[in-house]
Design an enzyme around this catalytic site. Structure first.
Site, PDB file in Angstrom:
ATOM      1  N   GLY A  90      43.133  45.943  64.935  1.00 59.66           N
ATOM      2  CA  GLY A  90      43.334  44.798  64.066  1.00 59.66           C
ATOM      3  C   GLY A  90      44.023  45.216  62.779  1.00 59.66           C
ATOM      4  O   GLY A  90      44.087  46.385  62.433  1.00 59.66           O
ATOM      5  N   PHE A  93      50.226  46.720  58.598  1.00 63.09           N
ATOM      6  CA  PHE A  93      50.760  48.070  58.480  1.00 63.09           C
ATOM      7  C   PHE A  93      49.833  48.947  57.650  1.00 63.09           C
ATOM      8  O   PHE A  93      49.270  48.503  56.645  1.00 63.09           O
ATOM      9  CB  PHE A  93      52.141  48.053  57.810  1.00 63.09           C
ATOM     10  N   TYR A  95      49.349  53.403  56.483  1.00 58.50           N
ATOM     11  CA  TYR A  95      49.905  54.758  56.469  1.00 58.50           C
ATOM     12  C   TYR A  95      48.811  55.754  56.826  1.00 58.50           C
ATOM     13  O   TYR A  95      47.659  55.600  56.404  1.00 58.50           O
ATOM     14  CB  TYR A  95      50.446  55.092  55.074  1.00 58.50           C
ATOM     15  N   CYS A 196      48.656  46.812  54.515  1.00 56.44           N
ATOM     16  CA  CYS A 196      47.803  45.707  54.971  1.00 56.44           C
ATOM     17  C   CYS A 196      48.314  44.345  54.520  1.00 56.44           C
ATOM     18  O   CYS A 196      47.545  43.384  54.430  1.00 56.44           O
ATOM     19  CB  CYS A 196      46.363  45.922  54.515  1.00 56.44           C
TER      20      CYS A 196
END
Length: 240
Positions: A90, A93, A95, A196
């Site tokens: 869920g 994006f 990192y 996010c």
């Protein structure tokens, strides 16, 4: 410390009904994302089939971006900066890279509680309780997944930075993917994405907050807190 405004469900132990310990494995060398996902998929399937036990796997990845199921293409600001991987977890994006502790959590909710909302709250409580070991007050915010730290400086408005991300997937009531805690990553690497999907707030790490925390320190805090929230663990070898 479980009184940070969490859902009351998170304040109950999310332990197994049979008390069986979860395996706890730590990879010392960086693990590639495709290899990690393949190992998670295989372990989660084996747990669901009853041929393997639960596993919490701590690791670091080389620098990369992952796109969750809700990721928007516009949030990938520098597509050629690091490898980009589609992820079944869920979220949007995020990192991953050196200095960030990733904890992949493969737990059997049929042996715990079949309650996805309570499970996510328990993951949040896990991170918040671990941060408390360093006198860092982690908090959650309505509409924003993850764990946040409020920062105040004299003469400046307060700001909130994200210190930990949460993104999970369930298949046959077995979880995989998990959390990532920023210990000492290169925070400039987050600038290649909108983390996010949130533009109004930044990211931070334990070292960025001025704390001389090592990865081993973070691991010890995560393990101690996990035992309080989810129950006992025992040492194991990483799956790859």
């Amino acid at each position: 410390m479980l009184d940070q405004g969490l859902n009351p469900d998170a304040e109950a132990l999310f332990g197994r009904t049979d008390g069986v310990p979860a395996a706890w494995a730590v990879s010392r060398a960086p693990v590639g994302y495709p290899e990690a996902v393949a190992a998670m998929e295989a372990r989660a399937a084996a747990i669901a089939d009853g041929t393997a036990g639960e596993l919490v796997w701590l690791l670091e990845h080389p620098p990369l971006y992952t796109a969750g199921v809700s990721a928007r293409s516009d949030d990938l600001l520098e597509p050629n900066r690091f490898p980009v991987f589609e992820s079944g977890r869920g979220g949007q994006f995020t990192y991953h890279g050196p200095g960030q502790r990733v904890a992949y959590v493969m737990l059997d909710l049929t042996k715990r509680r079949r309650d996805v909302r309570a499970f996510v709250s328990a993951l949040e409580a896990w991170v918040i309780d671990a941060l408390d070991a360093f006198n860092v007050r982690g908090e959650i915010r309505e509409g924003r997944v993850g764990v946040w730290v409020e920062r105040r400086a004299p003469g400046a408005p307060a700001r909130e930075d994200k210190i930990a991300a949460i993104g999970v997937k369930l298949r046959r009531w077995v979880s995989f993917h998990g959390i990532s805690l920023n210990v000492e990553p290169d925070l400039s690497h987050f600038s290649g994405i909108v983390p996010c999907g949130i533009t109004a707030h930044g990211v931070t790490s334990l070292v960025d907050l001025g704390l001389p925390v090592t990865m081993d320190d973070a691991d010890a805090a995560l393990r101690s807190s996990f035992s309080r929230i989810f129950g006992p663990v025992e040492d194991a070898r990483p799956p790859v």
